[in-house]
Design a protein around this motif. Structure first.
Motif, PDB file in Angstrom:
ATOM      1  N   VAL A   1       0.835  -1.193   0.000  1.00  0.00           N
ATOM      2  CA  VAL A   1       0.000   0.000   0.000  1.00  0.00           C
ATOM      3  C   VAL A   1       0.881   1.260   0.000  1.00  0.00           C
ATOM      4  CG1 VAL A   1      -0.202   0.090   2.518  1.00  0.00           C
ATOM      5  CG2 VAL A   1      -1.994   1.077   1.126  1.00  0.00           C
ATOM      6  N   GLU A   2       0.452   2.268  -0.742  1.00  0.00           N
ATOM      7  CA  GLU A   2       1.131   3.563  -0.753  1.00  0.00           C
ATOM      8  C   GLU A   2       0.167   4.574  -0.169  1.00  0.00           C
ATOM      9  OE1 GLU A   2       2.797   4.744  -4.480  1.00  0.00           O
ATOM     10  OE2 GLU A   2       3.499   2.721  -4.913  1.00  0.00           O
TER      11      GLU A   2
ATOM     12  N   GLY B   1      -0.558 -11.925   5.899  1.00  0.00           N
ATOM     13  CA  GLY B   1       0.845 -12.250   5.653  1.00  0.00           C
ATOM     14  C   GLY B   1       1.615 -11.142   4.972  1.00  0.00           C
ATOM     15  N   ASP B   2       0.913 -10.225   4.309  1.00  0.00           N
ATOM     16  CA  ASP B   2       1.594  -9.107   3.650  1.00  0.00           C
ATOM     17  C   ASP B   2       2.214  -8.182   4.688  1.00  0.00           C
ATOM     18  OD1 ASP B   2       0.836 -10.029   1.168  1.00  0.00           O
ATOM     19  OD2 ASP B   2      -0.734  -8.517   0.856  1.00  0.00           O
ATOM     20  N   LYS B   3       3.325  -7.598   4.320  1.00  0.00           N
ATOM     21  CA  LYS B   3       4.027  -6.673   5.204  1.00  0.00           C
ATOM     22  C   LYS B   3       3.634  -5.242   4.856  1.00  0.00           C
ATOM     23  CE  LYS B   3       8.579  -5.361   6.816  1.00  0.00           C
ATOM     24  NZ  LYS B   3       9.928  -5.081   6.416  1.00  0.00           N
ATOM     25  N   LEU B   4       3.320  -4.452   5.886  1.00  0.00           N
ATOM     26  CA  LEU B   4       3.058  -3.036   5.678  1.00  0.00           C
ATOM     27  C   LEU B   4       4.383  -2.307   5.507  1.00  0.00           C
ATOM     28  CD1 LEU B   4       0.276  -2.227   8.319  1.00  0.00           C
ATOM     29  CD2 LEU B   4       0.017  -2.803   5.899  1.00  0.00           C
ATOM     30  N   PRO B   5       4.361  -1.144   4.864  1.00  0.00           N
ATOM     31  CA  PRO B   5       5.604  -0.377   4.764  1.00  0.00           C
ATOM     32  C   PRO B   5       6.110  -0.020   6.159  1.00  0.00           C
ATOM     33  CG  PRO B   5       3.792   0.719   3.580  1.00  0.00           C
ATOM     34  CD  PRO B   5       3.230  -0.470   4.257  1.00  0.00           C
TER      35      PRO B   5
ATOM     36  N   ARG C   1       8.663  -8.017  16.232  1.00  0.00           N
ATOM     37  CA  ARG C   1       9.878  -7.306  16.631  1.00  0.00           C
ATOM     38  C   ARG C   1      11.026  -7.605  15.682  1.00  0.00           C
ATOM     39  NH1 ARG C   1      10.723  -4.294  20.083  1.00  0.00           N
ATOM     40  NH2 ARG C   1      10.840  -4.224  22.285  1.00  0.00           N
ATOM     41  N   GLY C   2      11.582  -6.546  15.132  1.00  0.00           N
ATOM     42  CA  GLY C   2      12.718  -6.671  14.231  1.00  0.00           C
ATOM     43  C   GLY C   2      12.369  -7.058  12.807  1.00  0.00           C
ATOM     44  N   LEU C   3      11.110  -7.391  12.554  1.00  0.00           N
ATOM     45  CA  LEU C   3      10.709  -7.827  11.215  1.00  0.00           C
ATOM     46  C   LEU C   3       9.769  -6.852  10.519  1.00  0.00           C
ATOM     47  CD1 LEU C   3      10.089 -11.616  11.904  1.00  0.00           C
ATOM     48  CD2 LEU C   3      12.084 -10.563  10.836  1.00  0.00           C
ATOM     49  N   GLY C   4       8.920  -6.177  11.294  1.00  0.00           N
ATOM     50  CA  GLY C   4       7.958  -5.249  10.702  1.00  0.00           C
ATOM     51  C   GLY C   4       6.544  -5.518  11.160  1.00  0.00           C
ATOM     52  N   THR C   5       5.605  -4.928  10.448  1.00  0.00           N
ATOM     53  CA  THR C   5       4.181  -5.068  10.757  1.00  0.00           C
ATOM     54  C   THR C   5       3.519  -5.827   9.621  1.00  0.00           C
ATOM     55  OG1 THR C   5       4.244  -2.969  11.973  1.00  0.00           O
ATOM     56  CG2 THR C   5       2.076  -3.799  11.335  1.00  0.00           C
TER      57      THR C   5
ATOM     58  N   ARG D   1      -5.406 -10.307   9.147  1.00  0.00           N
ATOM     59  CA  ARG D   1      -6.643 -10.759   8.490  1.00  0.00           C
ATOM     60  C   ARG D   1      -7.151  -9.697   7.530  1.00  0.00           C
ATOM     61  NH1 ARG D   1     -11.406  -8.629  10.714  1.00  0.00           N
ATOM     62  NH2 ARG D   1     -11.094  -7.469  12.639  1.00  0.00           N
ATOM     63  N   GLY D   2      -7.888 -10.158   6.536  1.00  0.00           N
ATOM     64  CA  GLY D   2      -8.495  -9.248   5.575  1.00  0.00           C
ATOM     65  C   GLY D   2      -9.846  -8.766   6.063  1.00  0.00           C
ATOM     66  N   LEU D   3     -10.453  -7.885   5.307  1.00  0.00           N
ATOM     67  CA  LEU D   3     -11.752  -7.337   5.698  1.00  0.00           C
ATOM     68  C   LEU D   3     -12.862  -7.615   4.710  1.00  0.00           C
ATOM     69  CD1 LEU D   3     -10.956  -3.785   7.120  1.00  0.00           C
ATOM     70  CD2 LEU D   3     -11.861  -5.749   8.343  1.00  0.00           C
ATOM     71  N   GLY D   4     -12.555  -7.685   3.447  1.00  0.00           N
ATOM     72  CA  GLY D   4     -13.634  -7.719   2.473  1.00  0.00           C
ATOM     73  C   GLY D   4     -13.596  -8.916   1.572  1.00  0.00           C
TER      74      GLY D   4
END
Length: 128
Positions: A2-3, A34-38, A71-75, A79-82
């Motif tokens: 996501v941007e 499973g996707d990583k946020l920026p 911790r140390g890996l990201g966010t 779960r999805g929403l739609g």
């Protein structure tokens, strides 16, 4: 990935805009479990906002059970929403409708008001 786009004139708190845009991406299937946020740093570099604002938004998403910080890996998305994929035929129809509305001289606020009125009519009493 996501941007985020921040509208400083919207009157909506910046962290809320990040939360809303993340939820929209989840609803449209642009973000999946499973996707990583920026990273906060990536968001700060792209939007020129305070890192604490990004962290506040991510904490809110975590509180809602949508993401988890590792911790140390990201966010990461939990779960999805739609159930409406970004390439849905309904999206194509809505895109065509928006083109017609603009060609008819309606502005963004006019289209938003019209669309909201129709949503309110058809989804009275239902949670968002």
């Amino acid at each position: 990935m996501v941007e985020y786009r921040i509208d400083r004139h919207s009157g909506v708190a910046t962290y809320v805009q990040i939360v809303q845009q993340t939820k929209q991406a989840l609803r449209l299937g642009m973000l999946e479990p499973g996707d990583k946020l920026p990273t906060a740093r990536e968001v700060v570099e792209a939007t020129a906002i305070n890192p604490n604002t990004v962290l506040k938004a991510y904490r809110e998403l975590e509180r809602e059970g949508l993401v988890e910080a590792r911790r140390g890996l990201g966010t990461f998305v939990r779960r999805g929403l739609g159930t409406t994929p970004a390439d849905s035929p309904l999206r194509t129809e809505l895109d065509d409708w928006a083109d017609r509305a603009r060609a008819a001289g309606l502005g963004r606020d006019d289209v938003a008001a019209l669309f909201t009125a129709v949503l309110d009519k058809h989804f009275q009493g239902e949670p968002s």
